[in-house]
Motif scaffolding. Structure first.
Motif, short mmCIF file in Angstrom:
data_model
loop_
_atom_site.label_atom_id
_atom_site.label_comp_id
_atom_site.label_asym_id
_atom_site.label_seq_id
_atom_site.Cartn_x
_atom_site.Cartn_y
_atom_site.Cartn_z
N GLN A 27 0.81 -1.21 0.00
CA GLN A 27 0.00 0.00 0.00
C GLN A 27 0.85 1.27 0.00
N THR A 28 2.15 1.11 -0.12
CA THR A 28 3.01 2.28 -0.22
C THR A 28 3.11 2.69 -1.69
N GLY A 29 3.80 3.78 -1.96
CA GLY A 29 4.00 4.19 -3.34
C GLY A 29 2.69 4.60 -4.00
N LEU A 30 2.39 3.97 -5.13
CA LEU A 30 1.23 4.36 -5.92
C LEU A 30 -0.07 4.22 -5.15
N TRP A 31 -0.13 3.30 -4.19
CA TRP A 31 -1.40 2.99 -3.54
C TRP A 31 -1.47 3.49 -2.10
N GLN A 32 -0.60 4.44 -1.73
CA GLN A 32 -0.53 4.85 -0.34
C GLN A 32 -1.74 5.63 0.13
N ASP A 33 -2.57 6.12 -0.79
CA ASP A 33 -3.73 6.91 -0.40
C ASP A 33 -4.94 6.06 -0.04
N PHE A 34 -4.82 4.75 -0.12
CA PHE A 34 -5.96 3.87 0.14
C PHE A 34 -5.74 3.10 1.43
N GLY A 35 -6.79 2.98 2.23
CA GLY A 35 -6.72 2.21 3.47
C GLY A 35 -6.93 0.74 3.19
N PRO A 36 -6.52 -0.14 4.15
CA PRO A 36 -6.69 -1.59 3.96
C PRO A 36 -8.11 -1.99 3.62
N LYS A 37 -9.08 -1.37 4.28
CA LYS A 37 -10.46 -1.79 4.04
C LYS A 37 -11.04 -1.23 2.75
N ASP A 38 -10.35 -0.25 2.16
CA ASP A 38 -10.75 0.20 0.81
C ASP A 38 -10.46 -0.88 -0.21
N LEU A 39 -9.40 -1.67 0.06
CA LEU A 39 -8.90 -2.63 -0.92
C LEU A 39 -9.19 -4.07 -0.56
N SER A 41 -11.94 -5.59 1.73
CA SER A 41 -13.10 -5.82 2.57
C SER A 41 -14.34 -5.92 1.68
N PRO A 42 -15.38 -6.61 2.13
CA PRO A 42 -16.63 -6.64 1.36
C PRO A 42 -17.19 -5.24 1.13
N GLU A 43 -17.02 -4.36 2.13
CA GLU A 43 -17.52 -2.99 1.99
C GLU A 43 -16.75 -2.23 0.91
N GLY A 44 -15.43 -2.42 0.88
CA GLY A 44 -14.63 -1.78 -0.16
C GLY A 44 -15.02 -2.27 -1.54
N TRP A 45 -15.30 -3.56 -1.65
CA TRP A 45 -15.71 -4.14 -2.93
C TRP A 45 -17.03 -3.54 -3.40
N LEU A 46 -17.99 -3.42 -2.49
CA LEU A 46 -19.29 -2.85 -2.85
C LEU A 46 -19.17 -1.38 -3.22
N ALA A 47 -18.26 -0.68 -2.55
CA ALA A 47 -18.10 0.75 -2.80
C ALA A 47 -17.42 1.03 -4.13
N ASP A 48 -16.43 0.21 -4.49
CA ASP A 48 -15.65 0.48 -5.71
C ASP A 48 -14.98 -0.82 -6.18
N SER A 49 -15.74 -1.68 -6.81
CA SER A 49 -15.20 -2.96 -7.25
C SER A 49 -14.13 -2.79 -8.32
N ASP A 50 -14.23 -1.73 -9.12
CA ASP A 50 -13.21 -1.50 -10.15
C ASP A 50 -11.85 -1.20 -9.51
N TRP A 53 -10.54 -4.57 -7.92
CA TRP A 53 -10.07 -5.50 -8.95
C TRP A 53 -8.76 -5.01 -9.58
N GLY A 54 -8.67 -3.71 -9.82
CA GLY A 54 -7.45 -3.15 -10.39
C GLY A 54 -6.26 -3.35 -9.48
N TRP A 55 -6.46 -3.17 -8.16
CA TRP A 55 -5.35 -3.33 -7.22
C TRP A 55 -4.90 -4.77 -7.14
N TYR A 56 -5.83 -5.71 -7.09
CA TYR A 56 -5.44 -7.12 -7.04
C TYR A 56 -4.86 -7.59 -8.37
N ARG A 57 -5.32 -7.01 -9.44
CA ARG A 57 -4.75 -7.33 -10.75
C ARG A 57 -3.27 -6.90 -10.78
N TRP A 58 -3.00 -5.72 -10.21
CA TRP A 58 -1.63 -5.23 -10.10
C TRP A 58 -0.79 -6.16 -9.23
N ARG A 59 -1.33 -6.60 -8.09
CA ARG A 59 -0.60 -7.51 -7.21
C ARG A 59 -0.29 -8.83 -7.92
#
Length: 246
Positions: A27-39, A41-50, A53-59
């Motif tokens: 979550q550092t670098g490009l993704w440092q502005d996002f909290g763990p539960k944004d990326l 958690s079920p709530e994060g998925w419902l809020a912004d699945s794109d 998915w993009g973050w896990y695709r990157w991982r």
């Protein structure tokens, strides 16, 4: 019957020496502005699945660019000569790519996505899903959102296969891991901080069942007092030396 419990819960986990960042490190670098539960958690998925998915695709792309290290290879060699069960918190596939059979991915896998609606495991031979997860040429910017593939069965969204905050561990995987340590003569605890439960409770389960518990970790951890022996080294250094002596 030796069993190996491996995990990648801190910077000293077995996959860290292959250059794979742990969840919080990633979550550092490009993704440092996002909290763990944004990326994650079920709530994060419902809020912004794109976004998720993009973050896990990157991982997944980072994992595919990495190679198994000497620790992974040593375990694979050991498994060819003895009964070694691997229960891991890692969501990568480096054990498998080194030649090991993994008993349980207790925190899921980047390469086992499933439908968020019907729960059916996605088939990686589906070209849409395969391209999304296994494309080695993926380059993602910090705010890039990638729409998840649709489930070919029900039309729901395919979600990452990692276990998220607030979710239960996959029952079959957890039971396999717990049964392995209960039946083991020797349990290696490799690279874990020992703070993520219920996985962190496995050394105590092993001790109560009569197994010898060995911790391989360069630092003191929350499960160090559960180990009969503590070896302050990393997985990529210690595991090859250990297997060479067997």
């Amino acid at each position: 019957m030796p069993r190996l419990a491996s995990c990648d819960n801190t910077r000293y986990g077995i996959s860290a020496e292959s250059g794979i960042a742990t969840f919080r490190d990633a979550q550092t670098g490009l993704w440092q502005d996002f909290g763990p539960k944004d990326l994650a958690s079920p709530e994060g998925w419902l809020a912004d699945s794109d976004l998720v998915w993009g973050w896990y695709r990157w991982r997944a792309a980072l994992v595919r660019r990495s190679e198994p290290n000497a620790g992974h290879c040593a375990v694979a060699q050991w498994q060819q000569r003895a009964q070694v069960d691997i229960a891991t918190q890692n969501v990568d596939d480096l054990h498998e790519r080194a030649g090991s059979a993994v008993l349980a991915h207790v925190h899921g896998s980047l390469f086992e996505p499933y439908c968020s609606e019907c729960g059916v495991r996605a088939e990686l031979d589906d070209p849409d899903i395969l391209d999304d997860i296994l494309d080695d040429d993926i380059l993602i910017d910090a705010d890039q959102r990638v729409p998840p593939p649709d489930c070919p069965r029900c039309g729901g969204l395919i979600r990452p296969g990692a276990v998220w905050f607030g979710e239960s561990l996959p029952e079959q995987e957890w039971e396999a891991a717990e049964n392995a340590v209960r039946a083991a003569d020797l349990v290696l605890v490799v690279g874990t901080s020992g703070v993520v439960y219920p996985f962190a409770g496995l050394p105590a389960v092993a001790r109560s069942a009569g197994a010898t518990v060995v911790e391989i970790n360069p630092v003191e951890t929350e499960v160090s007092d559960m180990a009969d022996h503590r070896w302050r080294t990393t997985a990529a250094v210690g595991l090859p030396l250990l297997v060479a002596q067997l």
